[in-house]
Write a protein that holds these residues in place. Structure first.
Motif, PDB file in Angstrom:
ATOM      1  N   ILE A 172     -24.570 126.363 112.703  1.00  0.00           N
ATOM      2  CA  ILE A 172     -23.915 126.767 113.948  1.00  0.00           C
ATOM      3  C   ILE A 172     -24.545 125.966 115.088  1.00  0.00           C
ATOM      4  CG2 ILE A 172     -23.408 128.690 115.502  1.00  0.00           C
ATOM      5  CD1 ILE A 172     -23.909 130.556 113.046  1.00  0.00           C
ATOM      6  N   VAL A 173     -23.708 125.254 115.834  1.00  0.00           N
ATOM      7  CA  VAL A 173     -24.196 124.387 116.911  1.00  0.00           C
ATOM      8  C   VAL A 173     -23.758 124.949 118.256  1.00  0.00           C
ATOM      9  CG1 VAL A 173     -24.210 122.067 117.887  1.00  0.00           C
ATOM     10  CG2 VAL A 173     -24.074 122.373 115.395  1.00  0.00           C
ATOM     11  N   ASP A 174     -24.728 125.240 119.095  1.00  0.00           N
ATOM     12  CA  ASP A 174     -24.521 125.748 120.449  1.00  0.00           C
ATOM     13  C   ASP A 174     -24.645 124.554 121.399  1.00  0.00           C
ATOM     14  OD1 ASP A 174     -24.886 126.890 123.023  1.00  0.00           O
ATOM     15  OD2 ASP A 174     -25.847 128.676 122.186  1.00  0.00           O
ATOM     16  N   VAL A 175     -23.589 124.253 122.167  1.00  0.00           N
ATOM     17  CA  VAL A 175     -23.604 123.058 123.016  1.00  0.00           C
ATOM     18  C   VAL A 175     -23.994 123.363 124.461  1.00  0.00           C
ATOM     19  CG1 VAL A 175     -21.747 122.142 121.575  1.00  0.00           C
ATOM     20  CG2 VAL A 175     -21.204 123.044 123.840  1.00  0.00           C
ATOM     21  N   ARG A 176     -24.365 124.597 124.763  1.00  0.00           N
ATOM     22  CA  ARG A 176     -24.750 124.930 126.136  1.00  0.00           C
ATOM     23  C   ARG A 176     -26.084 124.276 126.513  1.00  0.00           C
ATOM     24  NH1 ARG A 176     -25.299 131.098 126.167  1.00  0.00           N
ATOM     25  NH2 ARG A 176     -26.247 130.546 124.169  1.00  0.00           N
ATOM     26  N   GLU A 177     -26.370 124.252 127.805  1.00  0.00           N
ATOM     27  CA  GLU A 177     -27.642 123.723 128.278  1.00  0.00           C
ATOM     28  C   GLU A 177     -28.791 124.469 127.614  1.00  0.00           C
ATOM     29  OE1 GLU A 177     -25.237 125.053 130.080  1.00  0.00           O
ATOM     30  OE2 GLU A 177     -24.737 123.822 131.832  1.00  0.00           O
ATOM     31  N   TYR A 181     -29.282 128.397 126.182  1.00  0.00           N
ATOM     32  CA  TYR A 181     -29.525 128.627 124.754  1.00  0.00           C
ATOM     33  C   TYR A 181     -30.818 129.413 124.542  1.00  0.00           C
ATOM     34  CZ  TYR A 181     -31.104 127.464 120.008  1.00  0.00           C
ATOM     35  OH  TYR A 181     -31.591 127.518 118.721  1.00  0.00           O
ATOM     36  N   GLN A 182     -31.854 129.067 125.279  1.00  0.00           N
ATOM     37  CA  GLN A 182     -33.149 129.716 125.125  1.00  0.00           C
ATOM     38  C   GLN A 182     -33.210 131.090 125.792  1.00  0.00           C
ATOM     39  OE1 GLN A 182     -36.343 127.045 126.355  1.00  0.00           O
ATOM     40  NE2 GLN A 182     -35.191 125.294 125.535  1.00  0.00           N
ATOM     41  N   GLY A 183     -32.186 131.445 126.537  1.00  0.00           N
ATOM     42  CA  GLY A 183     -32.169 132.742 127.213  1.00  0.00           C
ATOM     43  C   GLY A 183     -32.977 132.773 128.494  1.00  0.00           C
ATOM     44  N   ILE A 184     -33.366 131.602 128.996  1.00  0.00           N
ATOM     45  CA  ILE A 184     -34.137 131.543 130.238  1.00  0.00           C
ATOM     46  C   ILE A 184     -33.262 131.901 131.429  1.00  0.00           C
ATOM     47  CG2 ILE A 184     -35.447 129.999 131.767  1.00  0.00           C
ATOM     48  CD1 ILE A 184     -36.247 128.437 129.242  1.00  0.00           C
ATOM     49  N   ILE A 188     -23.399 133.201 133.728  1.00  0.00           N
ATOM     50  CA  ILE A 188     -22.007 133.614 133.568  1.00  0.00           C
ATOM     51  C   ILE A 188     -21.868 134.896 132.755  1.00  0.00           C
ATOM     52  CG2 ILE A 188     -19.719 132.911 132.785  1.00  0.00           C
ATOM     53  CD1 ILE A 188     -20.630 130.003 133.078  1.00  0.00           C
ATOM     54  N   ASP A 189     -22.421 134.905 131.559  1.00  0.00           N
ATOM     55  CA  ASP A 189     -22.229 136.048 130.675  1.00  0.00           C
ATOM     56  C   ASP A 189     -23.241 137.156 130.931  1.00  0.00           C
ATOM     57  OD1 ASP A 189     -19.923 135.222 129.146  1.00  0.00           O
ATOM     58  OD2 ASP A 189     -21.197 133.638 128.346  1.00  0.00           O
ATOM     59  N   LEU A 190     -22.999 138.322 130.344  1.00  0.00           N
ATOM     60  CA  LEU A 190     -23.777 139.515 130.651  1.00  0.00           C
ATOM     61  C   LEU A 190     -25.162 139.508 130.017  1.00  0.00           C
ATOM     62  CD1 LEU A 190     -20.929 142.154 130.136  1.00  0.00           C
ATOM     63  CD2 LEU A 190     -21.610 141.002 132.253  1.00  0.00           C
ATOM     64  N   VAL A 191     -25.298 138.794 128.900  1.00  0.00           N
ATOM     65  CA  VAL A 191     -26.545 138.788 128.139  1.00  0.00           C
ATOM     66  C   VAL A 191     -26.977 137.351 127.930  1.00  0.00           C
ATOM     67  CG1 VAL A 191     -27.650 139.456 125.970  1.00  0.00           C
ATOM     68  CG2 VAL A 191     -25.864 140.911 126.957  1.00  0.00           C
ATOM     69  N   ALA A 192     -28.276 137.097 128.031  1.00  0.00           N
ATOM     70  CA  ALA A 192     -28.808 135.754 127.780  1.00  0.00           C
ATOM     71  C   ALA A 192     -29.250 135.628 126.328  1.00  0.00           C
ATOM     72  CB  ALA A 192     -29.990 135.482 128.703  1.00  0.00           C
ATOM     73  N   GLY A 193     -29.292 134.391 125.834  1.00  0.00           N
ATOM     74  CA  GLY A 193     -29.765 134.155 124.481  1.00  0.00           C
ATOM     75  C   GLY A 193     -28.807 133.289 123.695  1.00  0.00           C
ATOM     76  N   ASN A 200     -29.287 123.997 118.854  1.00  0.00           N
ATOM     77  CA  ASN A 200     -28.849 123.610 120.186  1.00  0.00           C
ATOM     78  C   ASN A 200     -28.745 122.088 120.287  1.00  0.00           C
ATOM     79  OD1 ASN A 200     -30.219 123.643 123.542  1.00  0.00           O
ATOM     80  ND2 ASN A 200     -28.118 123.975 122.944  1.00  0.00           N
ATOM     81  N   ILE A 201     -27.521 121.602 120.463  1.00  0.00           N
ATOM     82  CA  ILE A 201     -27.293 120.187 120.793  1.00  0.00           C
ATOM     83  C   ILE A 201     -26.446 120.191 122.060  1.00  0.00           C
ATOM     84  CG2 ILE A 201     -26.475 117.934 120.016  1.00  0.00           C
ATOM     85  CD1 ILE A 201     -26.607 118.894 117.163  1.00  0.00           C
ATOM     86  N   PRO A 202     -27.073 120.168 123.238  1.00  0.00           N
ATOM     87  CA  PRO A 202     -26.326 120.273 124.489  1.00  0.00           C
ATOM     88  C   PRO A 202     -25.258 119.192 124.611  1.00  0.00           C
ATOM     89  CG  PRO A 202     -28.679 120.525 124.889  1.00  0.00           C
ATOM     90  CD  PRO A 202     -28.531 120.075 123.468  1.00  0.00           C
ATOM     91  N   PHE A 203     -24.115 119.569 125.159  1.00  0.00           N
ATOM     92  CA  PHE A 203     -23.018 118.609 125.315  1.00  0.00           C
ATOM     93  C   PHE A 203     -23.438 117.426 126.177  1.00  0.00           C
ATOM     94  CE2 PHE A 203     -22.538 121.046 129.205  1.00  0.00           C
ATOM     95  CZ  PHE A 203     -22.153 120.092 130.136  1.00  0.00           C
ATOM     96  N   SER A 204     -24.438 117.622 127.045  1.00  0.00           N
ATOM     97  CA  SER A 204     -24.894 116.532 127.916  1.00  0.00           C
ATOM     98  C   SER A 204     -25.431 115.356 127.111  1.00  0.00           C
ATOM     99  CB  SER A 204     -25.962 117.038 128.889  1.00  0.00           C
ATOM    100  OG  SER A 204     -27.051 117.613 128.183  1.00  0.00           O
ATOM    101  N   GLU A 205     -25.823 115.590 125.864  1.00  0.00           N
ATOM    102  CA  GLU A 205     -26.304 114.496 125.033  1.00  0.00           C
ATOM    103  C   GLU A 205     -25.190 113.532 124.637  1.00  0.00           C
ATOM    104  OE1 GLU A 205     -28.899 115.342 121.812  1.00  0.00           O
ATOM    105  OE2 GLU A 205     -29.988 116.926 122.881  1.00  0.00           O
ATOM    106  N   ASN A 206     -23.947 113.940 124.881  1.00  0.00           N
ATOM    107  CA  ASN A 206     -22.823 113.044 124.610  1.00  0.00           C
ATOM    108  C   ASN A 206     -22.672 111.965 125.672  1.00  0.00           C
ATOM    109  OD1 ASN A 206     -22.083 114.753 122.431  1.00  0.00           O
ATOM    110  ND2 ASN A 206     -20.884 116.049 123.808  1.00  0.00           N
TER     111      ASN A 206
END
Length: 275
Positions: A172-177, A181-184, A188-193, A200-206
């Protein structure tokens, strides 16, 4: 011949010579339409993420930007002036990382091959001297007649993702910053994590330092381990609401990989179900 999914502004100008060429502005934000009316690339019609590319109801069931019904989207394509012969180019104001990539994925998912995303988006095209316009622009309505009656690109749903978190054959690949991803932080969403066992492969790496897509060769080095170690049907990409994940799917297609599963509900759905 397979069309290259990324197009540069200098190439875009030449596309105006193509019969049935259509250009769309898919920027997002609360004042997106107002900003479009103030300034956009010449001949671009506006597409709204929330009303044209999603069917928003309850984020707990489908996330913040669930896909519209297949036939609803086909109707939208006709209203936007797109038919089977249209050569579609899409841009946003976030390097293609937001709704432009989502619209690209959706078109590909209905079987429309002649679609490209503008590299660097609005800002880069403007810096390269691409002509601008203001006010509202649109194309005559058409009727889009698809070859299929449902989405053709692979998707996966929340119950399947839950099983995948417990199965080492899946990734499972999470592309968020990384901070999301780390929950720091979670703006936007109600819960972090993040989803259990997700990478985690952030989309910015593209993107390179100029905000342009890296070359297909460089993108291949980023993602080759995934496809060497997992079957395509066991690779799952997600983000916050199933929009930005499409940027990485676009990068994968650009690099020559087969497009893997998209989890549209993403973290916005997952986090609301206490999983």
């Amino acid at each position: 011949m397979k069309i290259i999914p990324i197009i540069r502004p200098d190439e875009l100008i030449r596309k105006f010579q193509i019969k049935n060429f259509k250009l769309y502005d898919v920027r997002t934000g609360p004042d997106a339409k107002e900003k479009y009316l103030e300034k956009h690339l010449k001949n671009a019609a506006f597409v709204d993420l929330n009303s044209d590319l999603a069917s928003i109801d309850d984020p707990k069931n489908g996330g913040r930007h669930p896909l519209p019904g297949f036939q609803d989207f086909i109707k939208t394509l006709g209203e936007l002036g797109i038919d089977r012969d249209s050569h579609v180019v899409i841009y946003d104001d976030k390097n293609g990382a937001n709704a432009a990539a989502r619209f690209w994925w959706m078109l590909r998912a209905v079987g429309h091959e002649n679609v490209q995303v503008l590299d660097g988006g609005l800002q880069y095209a403007e810096s390269q001297g691409y002509p601008l316009s203001s006010g509202n622009e649109s194309y005559p309505k058409t009727q889009y007649v698809p070859d299929y009656q449902n989405w053709q690109l692979p998707q996966i749903w929340i119950d399947e993702v839950k099983l995948a978190t417990q199965n080492p054959d899946f990734v499972i690949v999470d592309v968020r910053e990384s901070q999301r991803y780390q929950g720091i932080t979670e703006p936007i969403d109600l819960v972090a994590g993040h989803i259990s066992n997700a990478e985690n492969i952030p989309f910015s790496e593209n993107l390179d330092n100029s905000g342009l897509f890296k070359s297909p060769e460089l993108l291949k080095t980023i993602y080759s381990d995934l496809f060497e170690n997992y079957d395509r049907d066991k690779i799952i990409f997600h983000c916050g609401s199933g929009v930005t994940a499409c940027h990485s799917l676009l990068a994968l297609d650009y690099a020559g990989f087969e497009i893997p599963n998209l989890y549209v509900g993403s973290w916005s759905e997952w986090s609301r179900n206490a999983l």
